[in-house]
Scaffold this motif. Structure first.
Motif, PDB file in Angstrom:
ATOM      1  N   GLN A 163      43.002  40.583  34.076  1.00  0.00           N
ATOM      2  CA  GLN A 163      43.026  41.594  33.000  1.00  0.00           C
ATOM      3  C   GLN A 163      41.741  41.528  32.180  1.00  0.00           C
ATOM      4  O   GLN A 163      41.072  42.547  31.935  1.00  0.00           O
TER       5      GLN A 163
ATOM      6  N   ASP B 278      44.423  33.988  37.102  1.00  0.00           N
ATOM      7  CA  ASP B 278      45.800  34.512  37.087  1.00  0.00           C
ATOM      8  C   ASP B 278      45.743  35.909  36.451  1.00  0.00           C
ATOM      9  O   ASP B 278      44.652  36.466  36.269  1.00  0.00           O
ATOM     10  N   GLU B 279      46.895  36.433  36.092  1.00  0.00           N
ATOM     11  CA  GLU B 279      46.950  37.786  35.537  1.00  0.00           C
ATOM     12  C   GLU B 279      46.055  37.933  34.298  1.00  0.00           C
ATOM     13  O   GLU B 279      45.365  38.928  34.112  1.00  0.00           O
ATOM     14  N   LYS B 280      46.080  36.909  33.459  1.00  0.00           N
ATOM     15  CA  LYS B 280      45.249  36.952  32.232  1.00  0.00           C
ATOM     16  C   LYS B 280      43.771  37.090  32.589  1.00  0.00           C
ATOM     17  O   LYS B 280      43.025  37.871  31.998  1.00  0.00           O
TER      18      LYS B 280
END
Ligand SMILES: CC(C)[C@@](O)(CC(=O)O)C(=O)O
Ligand code: SF4
Length: 424
Positions: A235, A230-232
């Motif tokens: 990143q 996911d975004e985490k």
């Protein structure tokens, strides 16, 4: 029928439109890792087979983490052999004794590429499924085949899906979730399965907390542990790649909506309490309160399961709040990597561990496997934040090891006996 995350990654790595559980595929390997224990056997196998050059020196990562600094002549000889191999082969990503545990250094340096296949000559390589890679541990002989060809055969595993919902209460960590799951499923309950963890609780977890869970997929027999990126995740991976110049394009692969799972486990954690794996099996799991009061001799906070910054933060917070550790307990703290150590120093955490009489070691596997230091003597009882507690794991065959979260480990250190952190 749609495909699961594991199936989609293996399909892509083997150039197929689709695969099903049970299919045998030849998958291209994106990252291959060996360390100082398993690397020498891999290198010697290559030599025996007359293989002169590895398939791609930029896709191999060599680390020293199990016996660092060298603790014997044999370990020193292994290091010499691997340093020579790295030089001969022009292997770009080599981390000598200073960097830390392979399953922290690999993602930290941007070597875990979501959507690809990663193999490591270490059974806890499943850790890296936390980044949406198909990551699995293989033997040194298979690793020699990978070093020679850049490919390896896989039988596509079925996928078990653990849907984790609810909110973890204070002092309850992802280690308690995975211990609970392993206690339910059993040490061989997921043999050769891809163990995928999802649900709102996982989405709310830090990357470090997610890694704790995928790290222990093997402890219930899992072929790999997986968490959908996911975004985490993205990143973390992009930052690591940028920071260390290991940038690679990658495709974020997710399961199909209509993917078929062999079994879906609903795991509701609102009432989950601190858990503990009791000697001498990782699935001998109880609530900490059931064995509270058991006297202990040593606490080890570290390993590729729970040696990260968040683990050190909660441990020192509890120790400091309660004025230090019990007089007759030894506390060994091992940050999982040099980067974790440096960040912990910046936050004053390392100084505080020393202030309260804990022994802080260099980033390594440390006391986890009873070979380097922190070895338990006959009759001794150890509490550890690591992932294995079979008989003799941390030293004497006549010693015992209990596996816990860092919060519980700190509570045990404060009281000098097994203690639920909520009861301090
Ligand atoms: C190599 C070994 C010591 C290991 O790191 C992983 C393995 O068994 O491959 C472990 O934790 O047991
Ligand atoms: S920290 Fe422990 S479990 Fe992890 S790789 Fe090292 S010895 Fe194995």
């Amino acid at each position: 029928m749609g495909m699961t995350l594991a199936e989609k990654i293996l399909a892509k790595a083997s150039g197929k439109k689709e695969v099903s559980p049970g299919d045998i595929v030849m998958a291209k390997i994106e990252t291959a890792m060996v360390h100082d224990i398993t690397g020498p056997l891999t290198v010697n196998t290559l030599k025996k087979e007359g293989i002169k050059k590895v398939w791609d020196p930029e896709k191999i990562v060599v680390l020293f983490d199990h016996q660092v600094p060298a603790d014997s002549i044999n370990a020193a000889e292994n290091h010499i052999l691997m340093r020579k191999f790295v030089k001969e082969q022009g292997i770009k990503y080599f981390y000598d004794i200073r960097e830390g545990v392979c399953h922290q250094v690999l993602p930290e340096k941007g070597h875990v590429v979501p959507g690809t296949v990663l193999v490591g000559a270490d059974s806890h390589t499943c850790t890296h499924g936390a980044f949406g890679a198909f990551a699995t541990g293989i033997g040194s002989t298979d690793m020699a085949a990978v070093f020679a060809t850049g490919e390896l055969w896989f039988k596509v595993p079925e996928t078990l899906y653990f849907n984790i919902t609810g909110e973890l209460k204070p002092y309850v960590m992802s280690k308690d979730v995975i211990l609970h799951i392993i206690g339910e499923v059993g040490a061989d309950g997921a043999t050769y399965k891809a163990c995928q963890f999802g649900g709102e609780t996982v989405k709310n977890m830090s990357i470090a907390s997610r890694m704790t869970m995928t790290n222990m997929a093997i402890e219930m027999g899992g072929k790999t542990g997986l968490i959908e990126p996911d975004e985490k995740t993205i990143q973390y991976v992009k930052n690591a790649m940028k920071k260390h110049g290991t940038e690679k394009p990658f495709e974020v692969i997710k399961a199909d909506e209509d993917a078929e799972y062999e079994e879906v486990f609903e795991v509701e954690v609102n009432d989950l309490e601190p858990m503990i794996a009791c000697p001498h099996n990782v699935d001998n799991v109880k609530a900490v309160r059931e064995v509270a009061g058991t006297p202990i001799d040593q606490v080890f906070i570290g390993s590729c399961t729970n040696g990260r910054l968040e683990d050190l933060r909660i441990a020192i917070k509890i120790i400091e709040e309660h004025g230090g550790i019990a007089d007759d307990v030894r506390v060994i703290v091992t940050p999982a990597s040099r980067e974790v150590m440096l960040k912990a120093m910046e936050e004053g955490i390392i100084q505080k561990f020393y202030k309260y009489g804990c022994v802080v070691t260099n980033p390594s596997c440390s006391a986890c496997m009873g070979a380097l230091y922190g070895i338990l003597g006959p009759g001794e009882v150890g509490v550890a934040t690591s992932n294995r507690n079979f008989r003799g794991r941390e030293g004497s065959l006549d010693s015992e090891v209990y596996l816990v979260s860092p919060a519980t480990a700190a509570a045990c250190a404060v009281k000098g006996e097994i203690t639920d952190p909520r009861d301090l």
